[in-house]
Write an enzyme that holds these catalytic residues in place. Structure first.
Site, PDB file in Angstrom:
ATOM      1  N   ARG A   1     -35.763  -5.714-113.075  1.00 31.04           N
ATOM      2  CA  ARG A   1     -35.752  -5.219-111.693  1.00 31.04           C
ATOM      3  C   ARG A   1     -35.750  -6.378-110.701  1.00 31.04           C
ATOM      4  O   ARG A   1     -35.094  -6.320-109.673  1.00 31.04           O
ATOM      5  CB  ARG A   1     -36.986  -4.339-111.457  1.00 31.04           C
ATOM      6  CG  ARG A   1     -37.188  -3.875-110.027  1.00 31.04           C
ATOM      7  CD  ARG A   1     -36.139  -2.888-109.570  1.00 31.04           C
ATOM      8  NE  ARG A   1     -36.058  -1.723-110.428  1.00 31.04           N
ATOM      9  CZ  ARG A   1     -35.338  -0.643-110.155  1.00 31.04           C
ATOM     10  NH1 ARG A   1     -34.643  -0.567-109.035  1.00 31.04           N
ATOM     11  NH2 ARG A   1     -35.284   0.371-110.997  1.00 31.04           N
TER      12      ARG A   1
ATOM     13  N   ASN B   1     -44.618  -2.810-115.011  1.00 29.99           N
ATOM     14  CA  ASN B   1     -44.619  -1.465-115.549  1.00 29.99           C
ATOM     15  C   ASN B   1     -43.184  -0.994-115.752  1.00 29.99           C
ATOM     16  O   ASN B   1     -42.246  -1.796-115.690  1.00 29.99           O
ATOM     17  CB  ASN B   1     -45.403  -0.516-114.644  1.00 29.99           C
ATOM     18  CG  ASN B   1     -46.182   0.509-115.439  1.00 29.99           C
ATOM     19  OD1 ASN B   1     -45.637   1.134-116.342  1.00 29.99           O
ATOM     20  ND2 ASN B   1     -47.448   0.681-115.123  1.00 29.99           N
TER      21      ASN B   1
ATOM     22  N   HIS C   1     -40.893   0.748-114.081  1.00 32.24           N
ATOM     23  CA  HIS C   1     -39.891   0.465-113.054  1.00 32.24           C
ATOM     24  C   HIS C   1     -39.531  -1.018-113.037  1.00 32.24           C
ATOM     25  O   HIS C   1     -38.377  -1.390-112.830  1.00 32.24           O
ATOM     26  CB  HIS C   1     -40.422   0.901-111.683  1.00 32.24           C
ATOM     27  CG  HIS C   1     -39.405   0.855-110.584  1.00 32.24           C
ATOM     28  ND1 HIS C   1     -39.265  -0.236-109.748  1.00 32.24           N
ATOM     29  CD2 HIS C   1     -38.479   1.754-110.175  1.00 32.24           C
ATOM     30  CE1 HIS C   1     -38.301   0.007-108.876  1.00 32.24           C
ATOM     31  NE2 HIS C   1     -37.810   1.207-109.115  1.00 32.24           N
ATOM     32  N   CYS C   2     -40.518  -1.881-113.270  1.00 30.26           N
ATOM     33  CA  CYS C   2     -40.299  -3.329-113.197  1.00 30.26           C
ATOM     34  C   CYS C   2     -39.311  -3.845-114.239  1.00 30.26           C
ATOM     35  O   CYS C   2     -38.666  -4.879-114.026  1.00 30.26           O
ATOM     36  CB  CYS C   2     -41.617  -4.071-113.374  1.00 30.26           C
ATOM     37  SG  CYS C   2     -42.901  -3.621-112.215  1.00 30.26           S
ATOM     38  N   ILE C   3     -39.204  -3.158-115.379  1.00 33.03           N
ATOM     39  CA  ILE C   3     -38.347  -3.673-116.447  1.00 33.03           C
ATOM     40  C   ILE C   3     -36.935  -3.087-116.398  1.00 33.03           C
ATOM     41  O   ILE C   3     -36.112  -3.401-117.260  1.00 33.03           O
ATOM     42  CB  ILE C   3     -38.971  -3.430-117.841  1.00 33.03           C
ATOM     43  CG1 ILE C   3     -39.024  -1.936-118.194  1.00 33.03           C
ATOM     44  CG2 ILE C   3     -40.350  -4.058-117.921  1.00 33.03           C
ATOM     45  CD1 ILE C   3     -39.440  -1.649-119.635  1.00 33.03           C
TER      46      ILE C   3
END
Length: 376
Positions: free
Chosen positions: A95, A362, A364-366
């Site tokens: 992201r 988390n 969303h971050c990946i």
């Protein structure tokens, strides 16, 4: 003065909403010993679970370096809609290091281009989390080249994908805590930063939330505290516990959002999405498994992690939502029920995310979304 002929805004492109149907996403396989403990065993299993869930309704491009290729290939063998790409990185936060995609609709269909920002490990020499980020900084261009996307270059402007959220209709959200931090673009004023966001995201209005999630080492990315679920509606990380250090941060955001209007002049509908009731902290046995490089931010036993259910991913048919388990089983169930009510058109797929959270982020971050249109 920026020449608008060579920016997304000047060319009529804009960043779509994450809730829109899209072609797929890119994920970077976990590998950094200072982020993923004990050889990334638990992290790889968690990533593979997320990849399989998302691949049920869209293509997932998994970038992986040579050293970890065989493992990724083995764990993802036989999974439909997954494509491995050989790209070296320093860490695994797609992201933040991937291109931010923008689109332009015309009679001939939707065109897709990417935006490359400068990446400096969330703060560079001021408070960056590791010293050498050259491969991560080069990732957006490397992916765009392999995928066949034209790329706008916003460098040297520093930005991570998790620090922005768009409604697809001209409104972008960010936090002052992050984008005005000393390690990002200290030579620019708030107004100049806002102009950059408008030019490179095709946006008309920037909403400046004051804070993010407590103890978020990204300087409080917006994607952990607030997200659009459709134009005019957001979910906000919340707690009713006034003794929780998260309370004043969320309250400040709520006060701001209740008075804000979006690019279309609408007042926002704000839905509270409570954080876990029991703070999620890293344990001594987890810390023992890290291998930190010189100059890398080190974790300590008992450190509170930035756990938030707002950090979910919209796949084409689901909300892929973190679960933290243990003492937060009831909190997990509450978050799933809230999002099921708010997103009735999608399945709720809740996945164990502690192994990702201990790495610093988390679900969303990946993930970095790829809109439908020309490209891979």
């Amino acid at each position: 003065m920026i020449d608008k002929r060579f920016t997304p805004q000047g060319d009529g492109f804009h960043m779509p909403g994450e809730f829109e149907r899209h072609a797929g996403c890119v994920i970077v396989w976990p590998q950094r010993p200072g982020s993923w403990s004990f050889g990334a065993d638990a992290a790889c299993a968690a990533f593979a679970t997320v990849i399989k869930a998302i691949a049920a309704s869209e293509r997932v491009y998994v970038a992986c370096g040579r050293e970890h290729w065989a493992r990724a290939e083995s764990m993802l063998s036989g999974v439909d809609n997954v494509t491995l790409l050989p790209i070296e990185t320093d860490d695994s936060w797609a992201r933040d290091i991937g291109p931010t995609f923008v689109v332009r609709d015309s009679a001939g269909g939707r065109q897709v281009r990417g935006v490359n920002w400068s990446f400096n490990a969330w703060g560079g020499a001021v408070d960056g989390l590791y010293q050498d980020w050259r491969q991560d900084d080069a990732f957006a261009a490397a992916f765009a080249e392999k995928a066949g996307y034209e790329l706008y270059d916003a460098a040297p402007f520093v930005l991570e994908g998790g620090s922005i959220h768009c409604d697809g209709e001209g409104t972008v959200m960010a936090t002052e805590a992050c984008l005005l931090s000393a390690g990002r673009n200290p030579e620019l004023t708030k107004e100049e930063i806002e102009e950059k966001l408008k030019l490179y995201l095709g946006a008309e209005k920037v909403l400046w939330l004051p804070r993010g999630i407590y103890n978020d080492e990204t300087n409080e990315h917006v994607d952990n505290v607030c997200a659009f679920i459709r134009p005019g509606e957001v979910v906000l990380a919340w707690t009713d516990n006034e003794d929780d250090p998260q309370y004043p941060l969320s309250e400040a955001c709520l006060r701001y959002l209740e008075l804000a209007t979006d690019a279309k002049g609408r007042r926002l509908t704000v839905h509270k999405l409570p954080v876990p009731d029991v703070p999620v902290c890293i344990e001594a046995d987890e810390v023992a498994g890290f291998d930190f490089a010189e100059g890398e931010d080190m974790r300590e036993a008992g450190e509170r992690l930035a756990a938030s259910y707002v950090n979910f991913y919209f796949s084409n048919d689901s909300v892929v939502l973190p679960a933290f388990g243990g003492a937060n089983a009831a909190s997990d169930a509450r978050a799933a029920a809230i999002l099921a009510r708010l997103c009735p058109e999608r399945k709720i797929v809740q996945l164990p995310a502690r192994a990702i959270l201990t790495g610093g982020g988390n679900i969303h971050c990946i993930t970095q979304q790829i809109p439908k249109g020309a490209g891979l």
